[in-house]
Design a protein around this motif. Structure first.
Motif, PDB file in Angstrom:
ATOM      1  N   ILE A 139       0.833  -1.199   0.000  1.00 26.64           N
ATOM      2  CA  ILE A 139       0.000   0.000   0.000  1.00 26.64           C
ATOM      3  C   ILE A 139       0.872   1.255   0.000  1.00 26.64           C
ATOM      4  O   ILE A 139       0.546   2.256  -0.644  1.00 26.64           O
ATOM      5  N   GLY A 140       1.999   1.173   0.693  1.00 22.39           N
ATOM      6  CA  GLY A 140       2.883   2.325   0.766  1.00 22.39           C
ATOM      7  C   GLY A 140       3.431   2.766  -0.573  1.00 22.39           C
ATOM      8  O   GLY A 140       3.871   3.911  -0.729  1.00 22.39           O
ATOM      9  N   LYS A 141       3.418   1.866  -1.562  1.00 22.05           N
ATOM     10  CA  LYS A 141       3.909   2.195  -2.895  1.00 22.05           C
ATOM     11  C   LYS A 141       2.793   2.655  -3.838  1.00 22.05           C
ATOM     12  O   LYS A 141       3.070   3.027  -4.976  1.00 22.05           O
ATOM     13  N   CYS A 142       1.552   2.596  -3.364  1.00 20.23           N
ATOM     14  CA  CYS A 142       0.400   2.922  -4.229  1.00 20.23           C
ATOM     15  C   CYS A 142      -0.092   4.333  -3.932  1.00 20.23           C
ATOM     16  O   CYS A 142      -1.168   4.522  -3.341  1.00 20.23           O
ATOM     17  N   GLU A 143       0.663   5.324  -4.325  1.00 23.51           N
ATOM     18  CA  GLU A 143       0.333   6.700  -3.967  1.00 23.51           C
ATOM     19  C   GLU A 143      -0.945   7.209  -4.634  1.00 23.51           C
ATOM     20  O   GLU A 143      -1.548   8.177  -4.154  1.00 23.51           O
ATOM     21  N   HIS A 144      -1.383   6.543  -5.705  1.00 20.81           N
ATOM     22  CA  HIS A 144      -2.603   6.989  -6.394  1.00 20.81           C
ATOM     23  C   HIS A 144      -3.848   6.226  -5.930  1.00 20.81           C
ATOM     24  O   HIS A 144      -4.942   6.463  -6.442  1.00 20.81           O
ATOM     25  N   LEU A 145      -3.694   5.334  -4.979  1.00 21.08           N
ATOM     26  CA  LEU A 145      -4.796   4.464  -4.553  1.00 21.08           C
ATOM     27  C   LEU A 145      -5.955   5.277  -3.973  1.00 21.08           C
ATOM     28  O   LEU A 145      -5.764   6.135  -3.114  1.00 21.08           O
ATOM     29  N   GLU A 146      -7.157   4.960  -4.465  1.00 24.32           N
ATOM     30  CA  GLU A 146      -8.368   5.618  -3.970  1.00 24.32           C
ATOM     31  C   GLU A 146      -9.349   4.643  -3.331  1.00 24.32           C
ATOM     32  O   GLU A 146     -10.111   5.026  -2.441  1.00 24.32           O
ATOM     33  N   ASN A 147      -9.338   3.390  -3.788  1.00 25.15           N
ATOM     34  CA  ASN A 147     -10.297   2.400  -3.297  1.00 25.15           C
ATOM     35  C   ASN A 147      -9.587   1.091  -2.982  1.00 25.15           C
ATOM     36  O   ASN A 147      -8.795   0.595  -3.782  1.00 25.15           O
ATOM     37  N   LEU A 148      -9.903   0.517  -1.804  1.00 24.58           N
ATOM     38  CA  LEU A 148      -9.269  -0.725  -1.389  1.00 24.58           C
ATOM     39  C   LEU A 148     -10.321  -1.685  -0.865  1.00 24.58           C
ATOM     40  O   LEU A 148     -11.146  -1.328  -0.017  1.00 24.58           O
ATOM     41  N   TRP A 149     -10.310  -2.924  -1.381  1.00 28.31           N
ATOM     42  CA  TRP A 149     -11.184  -3.995  -0.911  1.00 28.31           C
ATOM     43  C   TRP A 149     -10.313  -5.049  -0.242  1.00 28.31           C
ATOM     44  O   TRP A 149      -9.384  -5.580  -0.859  1.00 28.31           O
ATOM     45  N   LEU A 150     -10.596  -5.360   1.018  1.00 24.26           N
ATOM     46  CA  LEU A 150      -9.811  -6.307   1.789  1.00 24.26           C
ATOM     47  C   LEU A 150     -10.643  -7.535   2.133  1.00 24.26           C
ATOM     48  O   LEU A 150     -11.795  -7.415   2.557  1.00 24.26           O
ATOM     49  N   GLY A 151     -10.030  -8.713   1.999  1.00 28.37           N
ATOM     50  CA  GLY A 151     -10.725  -9.955   2.315  1.00 28.37           C
ATOM     51  C   GLY A 151     -10.727 -10.281   3.790  1.00 28.37           C
ATOM     52  O   GLY A 151     -11.252 -11.317   4.189  1.00 28.37           O
ATOM     53  N   SER A 152     -10.162  -9.407   4.610  1.00 30.67           N
ATOM     54  CA  SER A 152     -10.108  -9.629   6.049  1.00 30.67           C
ATOM     55  C   SER A 152      -9.708  -8.318   6.729  1.00 30.67           C
ATOM     56  O   SER A 152      -9.118  -7.430   6.098  1.00 30.67           O
ATOM     57  N   SER A 153     -10.017  -8.213   8.030  1.00 33.53           N
ATOM     58  CA  SER A 153      -9.601  -7.035   8.802  1.00 33.53           C
ATOM     59  C   SER A 153      -8.279  -7.267   9.517  1.00 33.53           C
ATOM     60  O   SER A 153      -7.848  -6.441  10.324  1.00 33.53           O
ATOM     61  N   ILE A 154      -7.614  -8.389   9.227  1.00 37.50           N
ATOM     62  CA  ILE A 154      -6.309  -8.675   9.812  1.00 37.50           C
ATOM     63  C   ILE A 154      -5.318  -7.564   9.439  1.00 37.50           C
ATOM     64  O   ILE A 154      -5.249  -7.138   8.298  1.00 37.50           O
ATOM     65  N   ASN A 155      -4.571  -7.086  10.442  1.00 42.83           N
ATOM     66  CA  ASN A 155      -3.528  -6.079  10.211  1.00 42.83           C
ATOM     67  C   ASN A 155      -4.094  -4.755   9.710  1.00 42.83           C
ATOM     68  O   ASN A 155      -3.377  -3.966   9.063  1.00 42.83           O
ATOM     69  N   LEU A 156      -5.369  -4.499   9.986  1.00 39.13           N
ATOM     70  CA  LEU A 156      -6.031  -3.324   9.437  1.00 39.13           C
ATOM     71  C   LEU A 156      -5.385  -2.021   9.905  1.00 39.13           C
ATOM     72  O   LEU A 156      -5.261  -1.074   9.123  1.00 39.13           O
ATOM     73  N   GLU A 157      -4.975  -1.961  11.160  1.00 37.56           N
ATOM     74  CA  GLU A 157      -4.372  -0.727  11.672  1.00 37.56           C
ATOM     75  C   GLU A 157      -3.129  -0.337  10.879  1.00 37.56           C
ATOM     76  O   GLU A 157      -2.964   0.827  10.495  1.00 37.56           O
ATOM     77  N   ASN A 158      -2.239  -1.314  10.639  1.00 40.20           N
ATOM     78  CA  ASN A 158      -1.013  -1.022   9.906  1.00 40.20           C
ATOM     79  C   ASN A 158      -1.298  -0.645   8.456  1.00 40.20           C
ATOM     80  O   ASN A 158      -0.636   0.223   7.877  1.00 40.20           O
ATOM     81  N   ILE A 159      -2.299  -1.318   7.871  1.00 37.91           N
ATOM     82  CA  ILE A 159      -2.673  -1.005   6.491  1.00 37.91           C
ATOM     83  C   ILE A 159      -3.191   0.430   6.394  1.00 37.91           C
ATOM     84  O   ILE A 159      -2.793   1.194   5.501  1.00 37.91           O
ATOM     85  N   ILE A 160      -4.057   0.810   7.329  1.00 35.27           N
ATOM     86  CA  ILE A 160      -4.612   2.164   7.306  1.00 35.27           C
ATOM     87  C   ILE A 160      -3.537   3.205   7.572  1.00 35.27           C
ATOM     88  O   ILE A 160      -3.553   4.305   6.993  1.00 35.27           O
ATOM     89  N   THR A 161      -2.575   2.876   8.424  1.00 32.44           N
ATOM     90  CA  THR A 161      -1.452   3.794   8.669  1.00 32.44           C
ATOM     91  C   THR A 161      -0.718   4.099   7.377  1.00 32.44           C
ATOM     92  O   THR A 161      -0.392   5.263   7.077  1.00 32.44           O
ATOM     93  N   GLN A 162      -0.464   3.063   6.572  1.00 32.52           N
ATOM     94  CA  GLN A 162       0.212   3.257   5.296  1.00 32.52           C
ATOM     95  C   GLN A 162      -0.644   4.050   4.318  1.00 32.52           C
ATOM     96  O   GLN A 162      -0.129   4.881   3.561  1.00 32.52           O
ATOM     97  N   ILE A 163      -1.943   3.796   4.340  1.00 30.18           N
ATOM     98  CA  ILE A 163      -2.841   4.569   3.480  1.00 30.18           C
ATOM     99  C   ILE A 163      -2.754   6.049   3.831  1.00 30.18           C
ATOM    100  O   ILE A 163      -2.665   6.918   2.957  1.00 30.18           O
ATOM    101  N   SER A 164      -2.794   6.352   5.122  1.00 31.83           N
ATOM    102  CA  SER A 164      -2.754   7.742   5.587  1.00 31.83           C
ATOM    103  C   SER A 164      -1.461   8.433   5.175  1.00 31.83           C
ATOM    104  O   SER A 164      -1.451   9.632   4.861  1.00 31.83           O
ATOM    105  N   LEU A 165      -0.366   7.681   5.156  1.00 30.16           N
ATOM    106  CA  LEU A 165       0.931   8.251   4.828  1.00 30.16           C
ATOM    107  C   LEU A 165       1.146   8.418   3.328  1.00 30.16           C
ATOM    108  O   LEU A 165       1.795   9.373   2.893  1.00 30.16           O
ATOM    109  N   ALA A 166       0.597   7.487   2.541  1.00 36.68           N
ATOM    110  CA  ALA A 166       0.971   7.432   1.125  1.00 36.68           C
ATOM    111  C   ALA A 166      -0.123   7.818   0.138  1.00 36.68           C
ATOM    112  O   ALA A 166       0.185   8.206  -0.988  1.00 36.68           O
TER     113      ALA A 166
END
Length: 276
Positions: A139-166
């Motif tokens: 996710i940290g490399k996807c600076e243009h990302l607007e929409n994300l579909w996840l098959g699980s909430s595992i590791n969600l906090e870390n994923i959202i942290t990267q979204i917020s940064l990138a």
């Protein structure tokens, strides 16, 4: 009047048309029509939107992967190899990617390196559940990302942290088979521009739903149908959600009386993508 032929169509027009026919036709039909169609099918613009079938490896049914191997006379081809081959056809131009079940972290690493233009990304449970998940760094490399579909909430906090940064333009999140505790709810609130949130059939109690309703000021679409942890007719929930243009909570209840565990989380993932 002289009959016009498809092969006489301007190349860019043909590419535009073929980019809409879908992955199966691009692989199994289009290249075999004529030389001009074959050439057009190799253009990266035809491979910008890649929605893989949910399953590519089934013992009891013929899948796209099976038909691909049969068509091209390939004896062995793994889910990872097939997925990387198709994604590679885009030559970095892929903007929408829904990965299939059965992918490993190797595919995630490949996508992170080869798909810098991604706007929409769907990651199946198989990738997210890995203990050494690469998803946050992807996710940290996807600076243009607007929409994300996840098959699980595992590791969600870390994923959202990267979204917020990138991902400055990020606005849509869908999570299948989600369990939303206070930590996950607070993380979601830290997405300042989120407009669409799909938590259908999640386990989320009243207090954590309130955190989201009070904290996500820009939501215009919230799907919390069939959830466990709050009642769909709770007056306080409905009042707090009154600012949301589309709020769905039908079927949600405080307790899971039937404890129905026969739901395929990937069905929810694709359902969220198609219905919104």
């Amino acid at each position: 009047m002289e009959e016009r032929k498809w092969e006489d169509l301007e190349f860019y027009c043909l590419v535009n048309v073929l980019g809409r026919v879908g992955m199966e036709s691009l692989l199994l039909d289009v290249p075999f029509v004529c030389k001009s169609w074959y050439k057009a099918s190799l253009d990266p613009s035809c491979w910008k939107h890649l929605v893989f079938p949910k399953d590519l490896d089934l013992e009891w049914d013929s899948t796209l992967l099976d038909r691909f191997k049969d068509k091209y006379k390939i004896e062995n081809c793994s889910v990872d190899a097939f997925t990387k081959f198709v994604v590679g056809r885009s030559h970095g131009k892929c903007t929408g990617l829904f990965l299939p079940n059965g992918c490993t972290e190797e595919v995630a690493k490949y996508v992170a390196d080869e798909c810098p233009a991604l706007i929409t990304l769907s990651l199946p449970y198989d990738i997210i559940r890995s203990e050494s998940s690469i998803v946050p760094s992807l996710i940290g490399k996807c600076e243009h990302l607007e929409n994300l579909w996840l098959g699980s909430s595992i590791n969600l906090e870390n994923i959202i942290t990267q979204i917020s940064l990138a991902c400055n333009k990020f606005s849509g999140l869908s999570i299948s088979s989600a369990t939303i505790h206070e930590e996950e709810a607070s993380a979601i609130v830290n997405l300042p521009n989120i407009k669409c949130l799909i938590l259908r059939r999640a386990r989320i109690d009243f207090g954590n739903l309130v955190i989201i309703l009070q904290g996500c000021k820009n939501l215009v679409h919230l799907d919390a149908r069939d959830c466990i942890g709050f009642d769909s007719d709770d007056e306080e929930v409905l009042e707090l959600a009154s600012h949301i243009k589309t709020f769905k909570c039908d079927g949600s209840m405080l307790y899971d009386y039937e404890d129905d565990c026969a739901i395929d989380p990937d069905d929810l993932l694709y359902d969220g993508y198609i219905s919104y």
